[in-house]
Design an enzyme around this catalytic site. Structure first.
Site, PDB file in Angstrom:
ATOM      1  N   ASP A  30     -14.903   2.154   7.795  1.00 19.81           N
ATOM      2  CA  ASP A  30     -13.886   3.076   7.303  1.00 19.81           C
ATOM      3  C   ASP A  30     -14.433   3.846   6.108  1.00 19.81           C
ATOM      4  O   ASP A  30     -14.259   5.068   6.024  1.00 19.81           O
ATOM      5  CB  ASP A  30     -12.605   2.329   6.905  1.00 19.81           C
TER       6      ASP A  30
ATOM      7  N   LYS B 221      -8.265  -1.882   6.298  1.00 19.15           N
ATOM      8  CA  LYS B 221      -8.444  -2.484   4.975  1.00 19.15           C
ATOM      9  C   LYS B 221      -7.386  -3.552   4.730  1.00 19.15           C
ATOM     10  O   LYS B 221      -7.648  -4.577   4.109  1.00 19.15           O
ATOM     11  CB  LYS B 221      -8.403  -1.392   3.895  1.00 19.15           C
TER      12      LYS B 221
ATOM     13  N   HIS C 205       0.843  -1.198   0.000  1.00 18.21           N
ATOM     14  CA  HIS C 205       0.000   0.000   0.000  1.00 18.21           C
ATOM     15  C   HIS C 205       0.879   1.250   0.000  1.00 18.21           C
ATOM     16  O   HIS C 205       1.899   1.299   0.682  1.00 18.21           O
ATOM     17  CB  HIS C 205      -0.891   0.012   1.256  1.00 18.21           C
TER      18      HIS C 205
ATOM     19  N   ARG D 156     -14.743  12.370   6.686  1.00 20.88           N
ATOM     20  CA  ARG D 156     -13.439  13.016   6.925  1.00 20.88           C
ATOM     21  C   ARG D 156     -13.037  13.855   5.722  1.00 20.88           C
ATOM     22  O   ARG D 156     -12.474  14.940   5.853  1.00 20.88           O
ATOM     23  CB  ARG D 156     -12.372  11.960   7.221  1.00 20.88           C
TER      24      ARG D 156
ATOM     25  N   SER E 146      -7.637   3.701   9.371  1.00 17.28           N
ATOM     26  CA  SER E 146      -8.302   3.577   8.078  1.00 17.28           C
ATOM     27  C   SER E 146      -7.505   2.636   7.159  1.00 17.28           C
ATOM     28  O   SER E 146      -8.051   1.679   6.589  1.00 17.28           O
ATOM     29  CB  SER E 146      -8.422   4.982   7.461  1.00 17.28           C
TER      30      SER E 146
HETATM   31  N1  URA Z   1      -5.837   6.541   2.687  1.00 18.22           N
HETATM   32  C1  URA Z   1      -6.738   5.814   3.383  1.00 18.22           C
HETATM   33  O1  URA Z   1      -7.129   4.723   2.989  1.00 18.22           O
HETATM   34  N2  URA Z   1      -7.213   6.362   4.529  1.00 18.22           N
HETATM   35  C2  URA Z   1      -6.812   7.546   5.002  1.00 18.22           C
HETATM   36  O2  URA Z   1      -7.278   7.946   6.048  1.00 18.22           O
HETATM   37  C3  URA Z   1      -5.876   8.279   4.265  1.00 18.22           C
HETATM   38  C4  URA Z   1      -5.391   7.747   3.102  1.00 18.22           C
END
Ligand code: URA
Length: 455
Positions: free
Chosen positions: A178, A204, A99, A185, A200
């Protein structure tokens, strides 16, 4: 998602309303919330029992006051528990995930996923579209005709078995809490909070269920967290969370003070990735790709030395095995493989506009936000939520930080559907700062951190 007052009145939300008000008061005064309370806050919100403005107030309080490590873990766990999880069979192939926190000309995933798969380690990657000035892997891949990017869990498993790699869109049933809180957000200026970002992202990743994970945390003016010390704090927070979920994790903190690669835009970045897989080298991008690929191999096999991993990565690239994996994968997910074999078949823009240096000297800055926004204004990204993308549009950078230029030298080329798109040209020209003194680019790798998955 919006939880409107009418919907709330209908669903009898007195307990949920009392709970979030108490949570806001406690978080504001620094009183730690229990894991059970945090789980209830997220479940209430996803079920539509809490109003958007109440959740936004709690998120804003968290953004100002922070969360303890236990609360951050509880929030991550609440996101994970509220949704589905992919499960890869124990004793089957080792599966790793990767990621990036996002940036400009960040084509790393398109290169490292086939490289690592070619080394015999399976890779699963759920990606998103572009956000603001930063591109997204999903939009880049959508420039390949026919490529399916909406695979369900059974198809993800099938791709892992057949080609050892899978890239697809983020499955909305993973960590739905999320998704719901991120949407709030995004419109309440509460994205930039270390515990909220960490929970967040990690929710995932935990829900995807890979055995190992590599995170590329960007820092610099083109990153979500520009300050390097705060980027390292985010890296440490995520690595701590990974350890508590039993996930082997390595993090590399990389520089985003200038665009990483030399091409910005969807099909343009696919072209650059194909060139790298065919042996080309693009200085900063190649270094990050090699580092991330090495860390992915080491997160699959903690006994693998850095040197052995480096050799495997080189072999995957020089033997053509990584390119063949990309090809096989595109075919298996329904994409037009002729676009990989002959990248000139990828979408391309009708017009080119060259941007030149305004003065002589050395390039001191190539502002990634301005470059990213110039690409967005050509149609490579979205200015409004549902805007259609121009897959061929974007920016080609000819000069980088540290290069010598003379006034009038070409420094970048805009690829667009229209001739001389004035606003994008201005943004791109403004991205370059040329100074009188020679200047060295910032190091591209700031820090590498690792856990063992047992912390
Ligand atoms: N990417 C994400 O998946 N979540 C965040 O809070 C910021 C960037």
């Amino acid at each position: 998602m919006t939880n409107s007052p009418a919907k709330l009145r209908d669903s009898g939300t007195v307990a949920a309303s009392a709970r979030i008000q108490a949570a806001i008061t406690d978080t504001r005064s620094g009183t730690e919330l229990s894991a059970g309370t945090i789980r209830a806050l997220i479940d209430d919100f996803v079920a539509g029992h809490t109003a958007d403005h109440q959740m936004a107030a709690w998120l804003a309080t968290v953004a100002c006051r922070g969360l303890s490590p236990d609360e951050t873990f509880a929030l991550t766990d609440a996101y994970v528990q509220g949704g589905e999880r992919l499960r890869f069979p124990r004793g089957g192939r080792v599966v790793v995930d990767k990621h990036s926190t996002g940036g400009v000309a960040d084509t790393v995933s398109l290169v490292v996923v086939p490289v690592v798969a070619a080394c015999g380690v399976a890779v699963v990657k759920m990606s998103g579209g572009g956000l603001g000035f930063a591109g997204g892997t999903l939009d880049k891949l959508a420039s390949i005709k026919g490529l399916r990017l909406d695979l369900g869990p059974a198809e993800v498993h099938e791709m892992i078995d057949r080609v050892g790699m899978c890239i697809t869109g983020q499955n909305a049933s993973l960590a739905p809490g999320d998704g719901a809180t991120y949407a709030l957000r995004d419109i309440t200026a509460t994205v930039e909070s270390i515990p909220l970002i960490a929970a967040s992202i990690m929710s995932k990743k935990v829900a995807v269920g890979a055995d190992g994970l590599v995170l590329d945390v960007k820092t610099g003016p083109g990153a979500l967290i520009p300050d390097v010390d705060r980027a390292i704090e985010l890296a440490e927070t995520m690595i701590g969370l990974a350890g508590r979920f039993g996930l082997r994790c390595r993090v590399v903190v990389t520089d985003m003070s200038e665009p990483l690669g030399s091409l910005v835009g969807n099909a343009l970045e696919v072209r650059e990735a194909i060139a790298l897989l065919n042996g080309a080298s693009v200085s900063r991008l190649s270094e990050v790709c090699r580092t991330v690929a090495r860390l992915m191999l080491q997160s699959a096999d903690p006994n693998l030395t850095g040197e052995a991993a480096e050799i495997a990565v080189t072999q995957a690239l020089t033997s053509g095995a990584a390119f063949r994996h990309l090809r096989e994968w595109v075919k298996a997910q329904g994409g037009d493989v002729r676009m990989v074999d002959e990248p000139d078949r990828l979408p391309s823009a009708l017009h080119r506009t060259t941007v030149t240096a305004r003065r002589s000297g050395w390039v001191h800055e190539v502002d990634p936000r301005r470059v990213g926004m110039a690409a967005v204004h050509t149609g490579a990204g979205r200015l409004t939520h549902n805007a259609e993308l121009d897959y061929g549009a974007g920016v080609e950078l000819l000069r980088r930080v540290g290069d010598r230029v003379d006034a009038g030298d070409p420094v970048a080329v805009l690829h667009a559907a229209t001739e001389n798109p004035k606003h994008a040209v201005r943004l791109l020209a403004d991205a370059f700062t040329v100074g009188e003194e020679p200047c060295a680019p910032a190091p591209v790798i700031h820090r590498v951190l690792a856990n063992t998955g047992r912390d």
